[in-house]
Scaffold this active site. Sequence first.
Site, short mmCIF file in Angstrom:
data_model
loop_
_atom_site.label_atom_id
_atom_site.label_comp_id
_atom_site.label_asym_id
_atom_site.label_seq_id
_atom_site.Cartn_x
_atom_site.Cartn_y
_atom_site.Cartn_z
N GLU A 169 42.75 126.18 57.64
CA GLU A 169 43.49 125.13 58.24
C GLU A 169 43.69 124.88 60.10
O GLU A 169 43.40 123.88 60.73
CB GLU A 169 45.49 125.52 57.83
CG GLU A 169 46.34 124.51 57.98
CD GLU A 169 47.72 125.32 57.90
OE1 GLU A 169 48.21 124.12 57.29
OE2 GLU A 169 47.82 125.49 58.77
N HIS A 225 51.54 115.29 60.70
CA HIS A 225 50.62 116.51 61.23
C HIS A 225 49.23 116.06 60.43
O HIS A 225 49.56 116.38 59.05
CB HIS A 225 51.20 117.34 62.41
CG HIS A 225 51.02 118.30 61.00
ND1 HIS A 225 52.29 118.68 60.22
CD2 HIS A 225 50.81 119.76 61.01
CE1 HIS A 225 52.17 119.82 59.49
NE2 HIS A 225 50.90 119.93 59.63
N CYS A 269 55.98 122.15 61.17
CA CYS A 269 54.94 121.36 60.32
C CYS A 269 55.55 120.16 58.75
O CYS A 269 55.60 119.89 58.54
CB CYS A 269 54.32 122.65 59.84
SG CYS A 269 53.30 123.00 59.81
N HIS A 321 49.62 115.67 56.47
CA HIS A 321 50.44 116.62 55.99
C HIS A 321 51.83 117.10 56.33
O HIS A 321 51.89 116.74 57.72
CB HIS A 321 50.03 117.56 54.95
CG HIS A 321 50.01 118.87 55.47
ND1 HIS A 321 50.35 120.70 55.10
CD2 HIS A 321 49.36 118.77 56.61
CE1 HIS A 321 50.30 121.12 55.92
NE2 HIS A 321 49.67 120.40 57.07
N HIS A 334 44.64 118.50 60.45
CA HIS A 334 44.54 119.78 60.74
C HIS A 334 43.17 118.86 60.65
O HIS A 334 42.63 117.90 59.57
CB HIS A 334 44.79 120.79 59.71
CG HIS A 334 46.17 121.09 59.42
ND1 HIS A 334 45.84 121.76 60.69
CD2 HIS A 334 47.04 121.55 59.62
CE1 HIS A 334 47.99 121.99 60.91
NE2 HIS A 334 48.39 121.59 59.43
N ASP A 340 39.71 113.41 52.50
CA ASP A 340 39.24 113.37 53.45
C ASP A 340 39.76 111.95 54.15
O ASP A 340 40.01 110.92 53.82
CB ASP A 340 37.87 113.61 53.98
CG ASP A 340 36.89 113.41 55.16
OD1 ASP A 340 38.02 113.86 56.55
OD2 ASP A 340 36.29 112.86 55.79
N HIS A 341 40.25 112.12 55.37
CA HIS A 341 41.02 111.42 56.39
C HIS A 341 42.58 111.20 55.33
O HIS A 341 42.32 109.65 54.88
CB HIS A 341 40.39 109.82 56.82
CG HIS A 341 39.13 110.29 57.82
ND1 HIS A 341 38.11 111.33 57.98
CD2 HIS A 341 39.82 110.46 59.40
CE1 HIS A 341 37.99 111.74 59.18
NE2 HIS A 341 38.61 110.93 59.78
#
Length: 137
Positions: A126, A39, A33, A14, A41, A79-80
């Site tokens: 996070e 980037h 960010c 995100h 997490h 996810d991904h």
Amino acid sequence: MIYITRRESFNSAHKLFKEEWTDERNLETFGKCSNPNWHGHNYYLYVTVKGEIDPVTGFVMDLKELKRLTRVYVTDKLDHRNINLDVDFMKGKMASTEVLAVEIFNQLKPHVEANGAFLHRVRLWETENNYVDYFGE
């Protein structure tokens, strides 16, 4: 009243930014960010449900069903993926951990309640140092 928690994990990218702002203002407000190249997490999601223990099953809620609901309505979508671009329930919203936790709660609440329990809390980690708790308030 008893509480039980299920943990899931997902990896997502995100960025925090406002399109109407300059890159400089985004950087000033959101720091790294706001990286234009995104980037990511490794998130940990804790879903806590509450209720009374069923005298027949001994469960507040069947954890296999909570796992299924969490995966179908939340982690499979995240996810991904890129939270800003790919996740239907995050379209047009700031992709902060705070907003994401609220939207995850909103995704799960009706499905948990349909199974006779109450969604008590969503905890979203996070980073090892930062997490959000949302109780639906």
